[in-house]
Design a protein around this motif. Structure first.
Motif, PDB file in Angstrom:
ATOM      1  N   ARG A 149       8.046  10.143  -8.289  1.00 23.46           N
ATOM      2  CA  ARG A 149       7.324  11.543  -8.071  1.00 23.46           C
ATOM      3  C   ARG A 149       5.885  11.149  -6.713  1.00 23.46           C
ATOM      4  N   LEU A 150       5.238  10.297  -7.110  1.00 27.44           N
ATOM      5  CA  LEU A 150       4.200   9.604  -6.185  1.00 27.44           C
ATOM      6  C   LEU A 150       4.741   8.976  -5.137  1.00 27.44           C
ATOM      7  N   LEU A 151       5.726   8.280  -4.737  1.00 27.75           N
ATOM      8  CA  LEU A 151       6.250   7.977  -3.772  1.00 27.75           C
ATOM      9  C   LEU A 151       6.739   9.511  -3.271  1.00 27.75           C
ATOM     10  N   ALA A 152       7.484  10.210  -3.637  1.00 27.83           N
ATOM     11  CA  ALA A 152       7.654  11.648  -3.227  1.00 27.83           C
ATOM     12  C   ALA A 152       6.910  12.454  -2.223  1.00 27.83           C
ATOM     13  N   ALA A 153       5.424  12.199  -2.813  1.00 32.09           N
ATOM     14  CA  ALA A 153       4.393  12.894  -2.382  1.00 32.09           C
ATOM     15  C   ALA A 153       4.289  12.096  -0.090  1.00 32.09           C
ATOM     16  N   ALA A 154       4.915  10.791  -0.237  1.00 28.31           N
ATOM     17  CA  ALA A 154       4.146   9.712   1.167  1.00 28.31           C
ATOM     18  C   ALA A 154       4.650  11.015   2.155  1.00 28.31           C
ATOM     19  N   THR A 155       3.857  11.000   3.277  1.00 32.98           N
ATOM     20  CA  THR A 155       4.438  11.104   4.431  1.00 32.98           C
ATOM     21  C   THR A 155       3.689  10.676   5.606  1.00 32.98           C
ATOM     22  N   PRO A 156       5.043  10.753   6.658  1.00 28.46           N
ATOM     23  CA  PRO A 156       3.807  10.088   8.016  1.00 28.46           C
ATOM     24  C   PRO A 156       2.162   9.901   8.134  1.00 28.46           C
ATOM     25  N   THR A 157       1.334  11.036   7.124  1.00 27.26           N
ATOM     26  CA  THR A 157      -0.621  11.146   7.444  1.00 27.26           C
ATOM     27  C   THR A 157      -1.123  10.316   5.989  1.00 27.26           C
ATOM     28  N   TYR A 158       0.208  10.544   5.011  1.00 25.00           N
ATOM     29  CA  TYR A 158      -0.793  10.399   3.471  1.00 25.00           C
ATOM     30  C   TYR A 158      -0.054   9.911   2.708  1.00 25.00           C
ATOM     31  N   THR A 159      -0.895   8.542   1.826  1.00 25.22           N
ATOM     32  CA  THR A 159       0.177   7.163   1.270  1.00 25.22           C
ATOM     33  C   THR A 159      -0.681   7.897  -0.267  1.00 25.22           C
ATOM     34  N   PRO A 160       0.241   8.377  -1.714  1.00 27.64           N
ATOM     35  CA  PRO A 160       0.166   8.761  -2.695  1.00 27.64           C
ATOM     36  C   PRO A 160      -1.109   7.757  -3.270  1.00 27.64           C
ATOM     37  N   ARG A 161      -1.946   8.040  -4.106  1.00 24.70           N
ATOM     38  CA  ARG A 161      -2.601   7.015  -4.810  1.00 24.70           C
ATOM     39  C   ARG A 161      -2.869   6.823  -6.171  1.00 24.70           C
ATOM     40  N   VAL A 162      -3.098   5.710  -7.070  1.00 23.62           N
ATOM     41  CA  VAL A 162      -3.027   5.845  -8.437  1.00 23.62           C
ATOM     42  C   VAL A 162      -4.962   5.037  -8.205  1.00 23.62           C
ATOM     43  N   VAL A 163      -5.668   5.760  -8.905  1.00 23.01           N
ATOM     44  CA  VAL A 163      -6.629   5.683  -9.517  1.00 23.01           C
ATOM     45  C   VAL A 163      -6.937   5.296 -11.360  1.00 23.01           C
ATOM     46  N   PHE A 164      -7.310   3.888 -11.140  1.00 21.02           N
ATOM     47  CA  PHE A 164      -8.446   3.746 -12.486  1.00 21.02           C
ATOM     48  C   PHE A 164      -9.565   3.714 -12.626  1.00 21.02           C
ATOM     49  N   VAL A 165      -9.727   4.495 -14.171  1.00 19.64           N
ATOM     50  CA  VAL A 165     -11.799   3.938 -13.926  1.00 19.64           C
ATOM     51  C   VAL A 165     -11.608   3.406 -15.005  1.00 19.64           C
ATOM     52  N   ALA A 166     -12.428   2.295 -14.421  1.00 17.15           N
ATOM     53  CA  ALA A 166     -12.809   0.115 -15.063  1.00 17.15           C
ATOM     54  C   ALA A 166     -14.189   0.479 -15.632  1.00 17.15           C
ATOM     55  N   SER A 167     -14.939  -0.587 -15.337  1.00 19.15           N
ATOM     56  CA  SER A 167     -15.960  -0.849 -15.555  1.00 19.15           C
ATOM     57  C   SER A 167     -16.882  -1.964 -14.913  1.00 19.15           C
ATOM     58  N   ALA A 168     -18.053  -1.949 -14.549  1.00 22.38           N
ATOM     59  CA  ALA A 168     -18.702  -3.059 -14.994  1.00 22.38           C
ATOM     60  C   ALA A 168     -18.863  -4.091 -15.597  1.00 22.38           C
ATOM     61  N   ALA A 169     -18.556  -2.737 -16.781  1.00 23.63           N
ATOM     62  CA  ALA A 169     -18.380  -4.157 -17.909  1.00 23.63           C
ATOM     63  C   ALA A 169     -17.262  -5.243 -18.241  1.00 23.63           C
ATOM     64  N   ILE A 210      -1.275  -3.555  -7.678  1.00 26.21           N
ATOM     65  CA  ILE A 210      -0.447  -2.479  -7.370  1.00 26.21           C
ATOM     66  C   ILE A 210      -0.437  -2.386  -5.968  1.00 26.21           C
ATOM     67  N   SER A 211      -1.529  -2.353  -5.157  1.00 23.92           N
ATOM     68  CA  SER A 211      -1.187  -2.246  -4.372  1.00 23.92           C
ATOM     69  C   SER A 211      -0.840  -3.223  -2.818  1.00 23.92           C
ATOM     70  N   ARG A 212      -0.430  -4.598  -3.195  1.00 27.66           N
ATOM     71  CA  ARG A 212      -0.359  -5.698  -3.057  1.00 27.66           C
ATOM     72  C   ARG A 212       1.252  -6.256  -3.331  1.00 27.66           C
ATOM     73  N   ARG A 213       2.086  -4.977  -3.853  1.00 31.61           N
ATOM     74  CA  ARG A 213       2.980  -5.255  -4.709  1.00 31.61           C
ATOM     75  C   ARG A 213       4.049  -4.019  -3.882  1.00 31.61           C
ATOM     76  N   SER A 214       2.940  -2.967  -3.476  1.00 33.73           N
ATOM     77  CA  SER A 214       3.987  -1.804  -2.816  1.00 33.73           C
ATOM     78  C   SER A 214       3.906  -1.443  -1.195  1.00 33.73           C
ATOM     79  N   LYS A 215       3.160  -2.473  -1.029  1.00 32.88           N
ATOM     80  CA  LYS A 215       3.240  -2.938   0.555  1.00 32.88           C
ATOM     81  C   LYS A 215       2.855  -2.094   1.465  1.00 32.88           C
ATOM     82  N   GLY A 216       2.417  -1.129   0.614  1.00 31.07           N
ATOM     83  CA  GLY A 216       1.265   0.181   1.533  1.00 31.07           C
ATOM     84  C   GLY A 216       2.215   1.692   0.875  1.00 31.07           C
ATOM     85  N   ALA A 217       3.211   1.476   0.222  1.00 29.93           N
ATOM     86  CA  ALA A 217       3.652   2.760  -0.519  1.00 29.93           C
ATOM     87  C   ALA A 217       2.627   3.270  -0.839  1.00 29.93           C
TER      88      ALA A 217
END
Length: 318
Positions: A149-169, A210-217
């Motif tokens: 579903r994430l990859l289906a959102a990709a277009t020539p001008t848009y790369t789908p995103r995953v955001v992790f709420v982490a912590s300075a902790a 994820i960013s490294r393995r997806s190679k821009g996808a």
């Protein structure tokens, strides 16, 4: 071209949403952990003003209904979909993923906000430590299963995103992920706060991998939302641990003398990060230089990925 907006410690989700309304418009977004009085709810409330669809998730449908009603009261036109999701249960994650994947819509953004209470040692139905399972393994599996579903959102001008709420902790305590006990938790080695620190380290490592393995996808990011007095900090099992760190005072309320607390509306959403995959954000700005050494090690990220694949019994490839 208008200048890029400037954000800071005091920036609110409302301000970020307004600044990037054009980028949010038409997007389909899934946010985990969206109960009232939480940053996931606040993100959903603001994004719903502009997005095509916002999927709110949680393990309790009655609480999800309260969130939906509150959002629609403010944004009557909001397109909200409730989804039961128990991130502490691998079968529960798979069930929720089937529901999302059965829909023809693409998924532009996946925000991993939900987290387990910072509490005593507890095993999940899959015999994993609860904080690690809810904060890392569940989100890892969900991302893997929703990848089509994430990859289906990709277009020539848009790369789908995953955001992790982490912590300075992630930089506190031992910090480094104890790989030896991930698949076989040991109550004798368990330390309440350190388990949280390790889970947040895992979030940052996973975003980078994820960013490294997806190679821009697929672009993944992690962030520190700041100290916020949400419903998680008010859970009975979390209060003692937070008092021990000094974050909460003896009365169980935020300790403003020792720590800088934010209000719930403060968060981040910035579309200028396409050329910074894997970045870590703090106060709505890239702060990757602030990531602890043990959480910026590519070898650790790769090892964590491999171990997590074994735990879920599936290979996560792009």
């Amino acid at each position: 071209m208008s200048p890029a907006p400037i954000f800071s410690f005091a920036t609110t989700a409302e301000e970020v949403g307004t600044a990037f309304a054009a980028e949010i418009k038409g997007k389909n977004v899934l946010i985990t952990g969206t109960s009232l009085n939480g940053i996931g709810f606040e993100a959903a409330r603001v994004i719903a003003k502009y997005a095509n669809l916002v999927v709110i998730t949680g393990y309790n449908d009655e609480r999800l209904k309260l969130s939906e009603v509150a959002i629609k009261k403010e944004v009557p036109t909001a397109n909200i979909h409730r989804l039961i999701l128990d991130l502490s249960s691998l079968p529960g994650v798979r069930k929720a993923a089937v529901t999302i994947n059965s829909q023809p819509l693409p998924l532009h953004v996946l925000i991993h906000n939900a987290a387990a209470p910072i509490g005593p040692f507890k095993l999940t139905v899959d015999n994993l430590e609860n904080q690690f399972a809810t904060d890392h393994v569940g989100p890892f599996l969900l991302t893997k299963l929703l990848l089509p579903r994430l990859l289906a959102a990709a277009t020539p001008t848009y790369t789908p995103r995953v955001v992790f709420v982490a912590s300075a902790a992630h930089a506190f305590g031992k910090g480094i992920v104890d790989f030896a006990v991930l698949a076989q938790p040991d109550a004798e080695k368990y330390e309440t706060s350190d388990a949280y620190f390790q889970a947040k380290s895992a979030n940052i490592l996973t975003a980078a991998e994820i960013s490294r393995r997806s190679k821009g996808a697929l672009n993944a990011y992690s962030l520190h939302p700041g100290l916020i007095y949400t419903n998680m900090a008010q859970k009975e099992e979390s209060i003692d641990a937070l008092k021990a760190t000094g974050m909460l005072g003896a009365d169980g309320l935020p300790n403003h003398e020792k720590w800088d607390w934010k209000t719930i509306p403060q968060a981040a959403f910035d579309p200028s990060l396409n050329d910074k995959p894997g970045a870590y954000l703090d106060n709505c700005a890239v702060a990757s230089d602030g990531v602890a050494v043990h959480t910026s090690d590519p070898a650790s990220a790769e090892k964590l990925w491999s171990i997590t694949e074994k735990i879920i019994g599936e290979t996560f490839t792009f």
